[in-house]
Design an enzyme around this catalytic site. Structure first.
Site, PDB file in Angstrom:
ATOM      1  N   GLY A  24      19.663  12.435  37.527  1.00  0.00           N
ATOM      2  CA  GLY A  24      20.361  13.270  36.556  1.00  0.00           C
ATOM      3  C   GLY A  24      21.651  13.789  37.176  1.00  0.00           C
ATOM      4  N   GLN A  25      22.451  14.492  36.377  1.00  0.00           N
ATOM      5  CA  GLN A  25      23.767  14.906  36.893  1.00  0.00           C
ATOM      6  C   GLN A  25      23.635  15.972  37.990  1.00  0.00           C
ATOM      7  OE1 GLN A  25      26.344  16.614  33.930  1.00  0.00           O
ATOM      8  NE2 GLN A  25      24.704  17.649  32.822  1.00  0.00           N
ATOM      9  N   ASP A  48       6.954  10.472  37.179  1.00  0.00           N
ATOM     10  CA  ASP A  48       7.066  11.086  35.853  1.00  0.00           C
ATOM     11  C   ASP A  48       6.354  12.433  35.965  1.00  0.00           C
ATOM     12  OD1 ASP A  48       6.638  11.987  33.254  1.00  0.00           O
ATOM     13  OD2 ASP A  48       6.511   9.962  32.439  1.00  0.00           O
ATOM     14  N   ALA A  68      13.957  17.247  33.860  1.00  0.00           N
ATOM     15  CA  ALA A  68      13.764  18.075  32.666  1.00  0.00           C
ATOM     16  C   ALA A  68      14.059  17.278  31.408  1.00  0.00           C
ATOM     17  CB  ALA A  68      14.694  19.291  32.719  1.00  0.00           C
ATOM     18  N   THR A  70      16.277  17.496  28.542  1.00  0.00           N
ATOM     19  CA  THR A  70      17.525  18.254  28.337  1.00  0.00           C
ATOM     20  C   THR A  70      18.156  17.990  26.967  1.00  0.00           C
ATOM     21  OG1 THR A  70      18.718  16.504  29.514  1.00  0.00           O
ATOM     22  CG2 THR A  70      18.076  18.443  30.793  1.00  0.00           C
ATOM     23  N   ASP A 106      20.778  29.212  30.299  1.00  0.00           N
ATOM     24  CA  ASP A 106      21.253  30.340  29.490  1.00  0.00           C
ATOM     25  C   ASP A 106      20.599  30.330  28.102  1.00  0.00           C
ATOM     26  OD1 ASP A 106      22.680  27.932  29.065  1.00  0.00           O
ATOM     27  OD2 ASP A 106      24.317  28.993  28.072  1.00  0.00           O
ATOM     28  N   TYR A 129      13.866  24.032  22.954  1.00  0.00           N
ATOM     29  CA  TYR A 129      14.290  23.761  24.333  1.00  0.00           C
ATOM     30  C   TYR A 129      14.291  25.065  25.141  1.00  0.00           C
ATOM     31  CZ  TYR A 129      17.506  22.972  28.245  1.00  0.00           C
ATOM     32  OH  TYR A 129      18.079  22.922  29.495  1.00  0.00           O
ATOM     33  N   LYS A 133      12.059  26.025  28.465  1.00  0.00           N
ATOM     34  CA  LYS A 133      12.622  26.407  29.769  1.00  0.00           C
ATOM     35  C   LYS A 133      12.058  27.760  30.214  1.00  0.00           C
ATOM     36  CE  LYS A 133      14.982  24.350  31.883  1.00  0.00           C
ATOM     37  NZ  LYS A 133      14.655  23.236  32.824  1.00  0.00           N
ATOM     38  N   TRP A 151      25.818  25.131  30.676  1.00  0.00           N
ATOM     39  CA  TRP A 151      26.861  24.181  30.268  1.00  0.00           C
ATOM     40  C   TRP A 151      27.238  23.251  31.430  1.00  0.00           C
ATOM     41  CZ3 TRP A 151      31.054  26.745  26.646  1.00  0.00           C
ATOM     42  CH2 TRP A 151      30.434  27.515  25.669  1.00  0.00           C
TER      43      TRP A 151
HETATM   44  N1  LIG Z   1      22.775  20.185  31.060  1.00  0.00           N
HETATM   45  C1  LIG Z   1      23.002  21.486  30.897  1.00  0.00           C
HETATM   46  O1  LIG Z   1      23.986  21.903  30.271  1.00  0.00           O
HETATM   47  C2  LIG Z   1      22.062  22.495  31.532  1.00  0.00           C
HETATM   48  C3  LIG Z   1      22.353  23.848  31.383  1.00  0.00           C
HETATM   49  C4  LIG Z   1      21.502  24.790  31.986  1.00  0.00           C
HETATM   50  C5  LIG Z   1      20.402  24.364  32.691  1.00  0.00           C
HETATM   51  N2  LIG Z   1      20.135  23.039  32.786  1.00  0.00           N
HETATM   52  C6  LIG Z   1      18.960  22.619  33.538  1.00  0.00           C
HETATM   53  O2  LIG Z   1      19.394  22.046  34.772  1.00  0.00           O
HETATM   54  C7  LIG Z   1      18.493  21.017  35.167  1.00  0.00           C
HETATM   55  C8  LIG Z   1      19.249  19.723  35.406  1.00  0.00           C
HETATM   56  O3  LIG Z   1      19.904  19.355  34.214  1.00  0.00           O
HETATM   57  P1  LIG Z   1      20.861  18.095  34.135  1.00  0.00           P
HETATM   58  O4  LIG Z   1      21.994  18.481  33.267  1.00  0.00           O
HETATM   59  O5  LIG Z   1      21.114  17.536  35.488  1.00  0.00           O
HETATM   60  O6  LIG Z   1      19.941  17.096  33.308  1.00  0.00           O
HETATM   61  P2  LIG Z   1      20.000  15.511  33.177  1.00  0.00           P
HETATM   62  O7  LIG Z   1      21.318  14.981  33.626  1.00  0.00           O
HETATM   63  O8  LIG Z   1      19.534  15.222  31.783  1.00  0.00           O
HETATM   64  O9  LIG Z   1      18.920  15.045  34.226  1.00  0.00           O
HETATM   65  C9  LIG Z   1      17.555  15.285  34.022  1.00  0.00           C
HETATM   66  C10 LIG Z   1      16.805  14.203  34.762  1.00  0.00           C
HETATM   67  O10 LIG Z   1      15.412  14.425  34.541  1.00  0.00           O
HETATM   68  C11 LIG Z   1      14.832  13.161  34.317  1.00  0.00           C
HETATM   69  N3  LIG Z   1      13.596  13.270  33.555  1.00  0.00           N
HETATM   70  C12 LIG Z   1      13.422  13.499  32.250  1.00  0.00           C
HETATM   71  N4  LIG Z   1      12.124  13.502  31.943  1.00  0.00           N
HETATM   72  C13 LIG Z   1      11.451  13.252  33.095  1.00  0.00           C
HETATM   73  C14 LIG Z   1      10.086  13.132  33.441  1.00  0.00           C
HETATM   74  N5  LIG Z   1       9.126  13.238  32.517  1.00  0.00           N
HETATM   75  N6  LIG Z   1       9.751  12.887  34.727  1.00  0.00           N
HETATM   76  C15 LIG Z   1      10.720  12.760  35.672  1.00  0.00           C
HETATM   77  N7  LIG Z   1      12.027  12.864  35.413  1.00  0.00           N
HETATM   78  C16 LIG Z   1      12.379  13.105  34.122  1.00  0.00           C
HETATM   79  C17 LIG Z   1      15.861  12.367  33.557  1.00  0.00           C
HETATM   80  O11 LIG Z   1      15.580  11.006  33.675  1.00  0.00           O
HETATM   81  P3  LIG Z   1      16.011   9.999  32.504  1.00  0.00           P
HETATM   82  O12 LIG Z   1      17.488   9.831  32.643  1.00  0.00           O
HETATM   83  O13 LIG Z   1      15.222   8.775  32.828  1.00  0.00           O
HETATM   84  O14 LIG Z   1      15.633  10.640  31.213  1.00  0.00           O
HETATM   85  C18 LIG Z   1      17.138  12.792  34.274  1.00  0.00           C
HETATM   86  O15 LIG Z   1      17.407  11.953  35.386  1.00  0.00           O
HETATM   87  C19 LIG Z   1      17.433  20.955  34.074  1.00  0.00           C
HETATM   88  O16 LIG Z   1      16.355  21.777  34.442  1.00  0.00           O
HETATM   89  C20 LIG Z   1      18.133  21.556  32.862  1.00  0.00           C
HETATM   90  O17 LIG Z   1      17.206  22.102  31.944  1.00  0.00           O
HETATM   91  C21 LIG Z   1      20.947  22.085  32.235  1.00  0.00           C
END
Ligand SMILES: NC(=O)c1ccc[n+]([C@@H]2O[C@H](COP(=O)([O-])OP(=O)(O)OC[C@H]3O[C@@H](n4cnc5c(N)ncnc54)[C@H](OP(=O)(O)O)[C@@H]3O)[C@@H](O)[C@H]2O)c1
Length: 281
Positions: A24-25, A48, A68, A70, A106, A129, A133, A151
Site C-alpha cells: 500500500g502507499q 491476508d 486495511a 480503505t 480522521d 469505514y 477504524k 488524506w
Molecule cells: N488513505 C487515506 O487517506 C488514509 C487516511 C487516514 C488513515 N488511513 C489509514 O492508513 C493506513 C494505510 O492506508 P493506505 O492509504 O496506505 O492504504 P492502501 O494504499 O489502500 O494500502 C492498504 C494495503 O492493505 C492491503 N490489504 C487490504 N486488505 C487486506 C487484507 N485482508 N490482508 C492484507 N492486506 C490487505 C491492500 O492490499 P491490496 O492492494 O491487495 O488491496 C493494500 O496494499 C490504513 O490503516 C488506512 O485506514 C488512510
C-alpha cells in the site's frame, strides 16, 4: 512517561520490524524509512490479515500495521467486509504480541467540532469505514500506538494527487469538493514521524500525526495543478453536489495536544510527492 516495552525497543541494536500492507502507499513509505532495521514486508498475498498470522511467522520487535480496507464508499455496501479487515485484521496483528502501530483515520470524527481535533476528543464516526477504524483502534490492544492521520497520498497507489494529475492532463476543468477541510498528509512524512514516535519511547495510546496546515480538496487540487504546471481549472463544488456514497466529516483537521512529532506543511509534502513522481513543473 516511558513504557518498559518501548524502552527495550529503543535500546535494541537491530530491531525486527514487520510491516503489513507493505504494497500500500503508506506501507511502501514505511519500508523505505525503516530500511536500516530488519524489515519483513508482507503483502496481502503473504498474509491476508482477516485470518490469524501464518504459523511460521516469528514475533517481531515491532509491528507496523497498515493493511486495511480503505475504500470508504465501498464500506457502505459491505460494512462487514470492512470490519473483517479493519477490526479482525488489527486484532490478528496485535496477537503477534509485539508493540504495534495501528493506523487510524480522521474519519473517526464527525467533523462538527469547528476547531481541530486533538487526541482526547470523542470520536463519532459518520461512515461504516470510520466505524471500522474506530473499532480497529480498540482491537489493537494495550501495547499499541494508535496513529490517526488523514488524506494520505504518495507516489504509489490510489490517491487524490495521482487522480488529479491524470484528470488535469485530460481535461480543462475538474469539479472538486470545497466544503471539507483537512490535512493532506504525505506518506513519506508520516512514515518518518512514525519512526520518530516509536523510537523516542513515546507512551502507547492515541497520537495524531498529520501534515501542518489545512485546506479543502479544491485548494489541494489547485496546488497540485500549479505544482505540476497543468492548465486545468478547479470548479469548486459542495459535498452534496459531488454525491459520494459515504458521509465524510466537514472539518477533520488533526492536531496533537501531546508532544507528538511534527510533520511538515502539506504544501511541502506535495512538492516532495510531485518531485518523486517526476511531475513537478
Ligand atoms: N488513505 C487515506 O487517506 C488514509 C487516511 C487516514 C488513515 N488511513 C489509514 O492508513 C493506513 C494505510 O492506508 P493506505 O492509504 O496506505 O492504504 P492502501 O494504499 O489502500 O494500502 C492498504 C494495503 O492493505 C492491503 N490489504 C487490504 N486488505 C487486506 C487484507 N485482508 N490482508 C492484507 N492486506 C490487505 C491492500 O492490499 P491490496 O492492494 O491487495 O488491496 C493494500 O496494499 C490504513 O490503516 C488506512 O485506514 C488512510
Amino acid at each position: 512517561m516511558e513504557h518498559p516495552d518501548t524502552h527495550s525497543l529503543v535500546t535494541r541494536q537491530r530491531r525486527s520490524v514487520l510491516i503489513t500492507g507493505a504494497q500500500g502507499q503508506l506501507g511502501a513509505a514505511l519500508v523505505d524509512v525503516f530500511a536500516t532495521d530488519a524489515v519483513t514486508a508482507l503483502s496481502r498475498a503473504d498474509w491476508d490479515v482477516r485470518f490469524p498470522a501464518p504459523p511460521d511467522l516469528a514475533s517481531p520487535d515491532l509491528v507496523l500495521h497498515t493493511a486495511a480496507w480503505t475504500n470508504v464508499d465501498g464500506a457502505e455496501d459491505d460494512p462487514q467486509g470492512a470490519a473483517e479487515v479493519n477490526v479482525g485484521g488489527t486484532a490478528h496483528a496485535a496477537e503477534l504480541g509485539a508493540p504495534i502501530v495501528a493506523y487510524s483515520s480522521d474519519y473517526v470524527f464527525d467533523g462538527r467540532k469547528g476547531t481541530p481535533y486533538v487526541e482526547s476528543d470523542s470520536p463519532n464516526p459518520l461512515s461504516a469505514y470510520g466505524r471500522s477504524k474506530l473499532h480497529g483502534e480498540a482491537a489493537a490492544g494495550e501495547q499499541a500506538w494508535i496513529v490517526r492521520s488523514s488524506w494520505l497520498y504518495g507516489p504509489t497507489g490510489h490517491n487524490f494527487v495521482r487522480t488529479m494529475l491524470r484528470l488535469g492532463a485530460e481535461r480543462d476543468e475538474v469539479a472538486v469538493v470545497d466544503d471539507q477541510l483537512g490535512c493532506p498528509t504525505y506518506v513519506g512524512h508520516l512514515a518518518s514521524a512514525t519512526r520518530e514516535l516509536v523510537y523516542s519511547s513515546a507512551p502507547f495510546g492515541i497520537w495524531h500525526l498529520a501534515a501542518a496546515g489545512e485546506c479543502t480538496w479544491a485548494d489541494f487540487a489547485e496546488a497540485i495543478f500549479e505544482g505540476a504546471g497543468l492548465d486545468c481549472r478547479v470548479k469548486r463544488i459542495t459535498t452534496a453536489e459531488f454525491g459520494a456514497k459515504a458521509p465524510r466529516p466537514a472539518e477533520s483537521v488533526l492536531r496533537s495536544e501531546k508532544d507528538a512529532p511534527e510533520l511538515p506543511q502539506w504544501r511541502d509534502g506535495l512538492s516532495e510527492c510531485l518531485a518523486a513522481l517526476g511531475a513537478a513543473r
